[in-house]
Every structure is written in C-alpha cells, then in structure tokens.
Enzyme design. Sequence first.
Site, PDB file in Angstrom:
ATOM      1  N   ASN A   1       1.107  -1.314  -0.038  1.00 37.33           N
ATOM      2  CA  ASN A   1       0.095   0.038   0.061  1.00 37.33           C
ATOM      3  C   ASN A   1       0.769   1.334   0.050  1.00 37.33           C
ATOM      4  OD1 ASN A   1      -2.652  -1.896   0.265  1.00 37.33           O
ATOM      5  ND2 ASN A   1      -1.933  -1.767   2.528  1.00 37.33           N
TER       6      ASN A   1
ATOM      7  N   HIS B   1       6.359  -1.764   3.359  1.00 39.02           N
ATOM      8  CA  HIS B   1       6.385  -3.171   3.638  1.00 39.02           C
ATOM      9  C   HIS B   1       5.239  -3.983   2.908  1.00 39.02           C
ATOM     10  CE1 HIS B   1       3.084  -0.814   5.776  1.00 39.02           C
ATOM     11  NE2 HIS B   1       2.536  -1.961   5.619  1.00 39.02           N
TER      12      HIS B   1
END
Length: 112
Positions: free
Chosen positions: A86, A99
């Site tokens: 994201n 991440h």
Amino acid sequence: MDCIFCGIIEGSIPSNKVFENDRVVAFRDIQPAAPVHILIIPKKHIPTMNDVTSEDDALMAELFAAARQIAGELGIAESGYRLVNNVNGDGGQVVYHLHLHLLGGTKLKGLN
C-alpha cells in the site's frame, strides 16, 4: 523517529518474527486479514514505495525473495498467496515504513 516498524527492528517492540536476515525482517500481522498474514519489511527505513531509489534495487529484490521463502516455509506457495504494498493514504498505507503484506492460507477474493 516514531516508527513502530523501526521499533520492531531494534527490538524495543515485540513481534512474532518468522524471518530475519541482515537487511529484512518479517513478522505476523497483529490484525490478520487472512489465516496467513505476514509483514515483510526492510531494516532500512524507507517511508513509501515512492521513496525507493535505484540504490535500493537489491533490497527490493531481497524483500520478494524473502516472501517466496516464507510462503514456502508456511506451506502456501503451491496453493497461492498475494503480495500487497500500500502506498500513501489513498492506497491504504497506515505505517509509513515500506512493507509487503503476504496473505494466504485460504482462497482470497478477487480484487475489483
């Protein structure tokens, strides 16, 4: 810097680690969206994918290599899994430390 993932890397915040090497760490998400939900992060603080530079190319490859290894070790490589990154608010990013989400362990719904 007030980054929860940096705290996990340095050991001041506990986590359920499933993988670690010199440049990458992976741990179970505390709010799993699937039976297997692992967060894979670089130890280098990079806020978003937009902040990745060509100097980080090998590190990005290492994140994906870790994902493949973890999926194999957790027994979801053959049945399938999803990797998600994201980026920023509209992309759903909550923690501003790059991440990957590794999701699996069930048939995942399609993305529309």
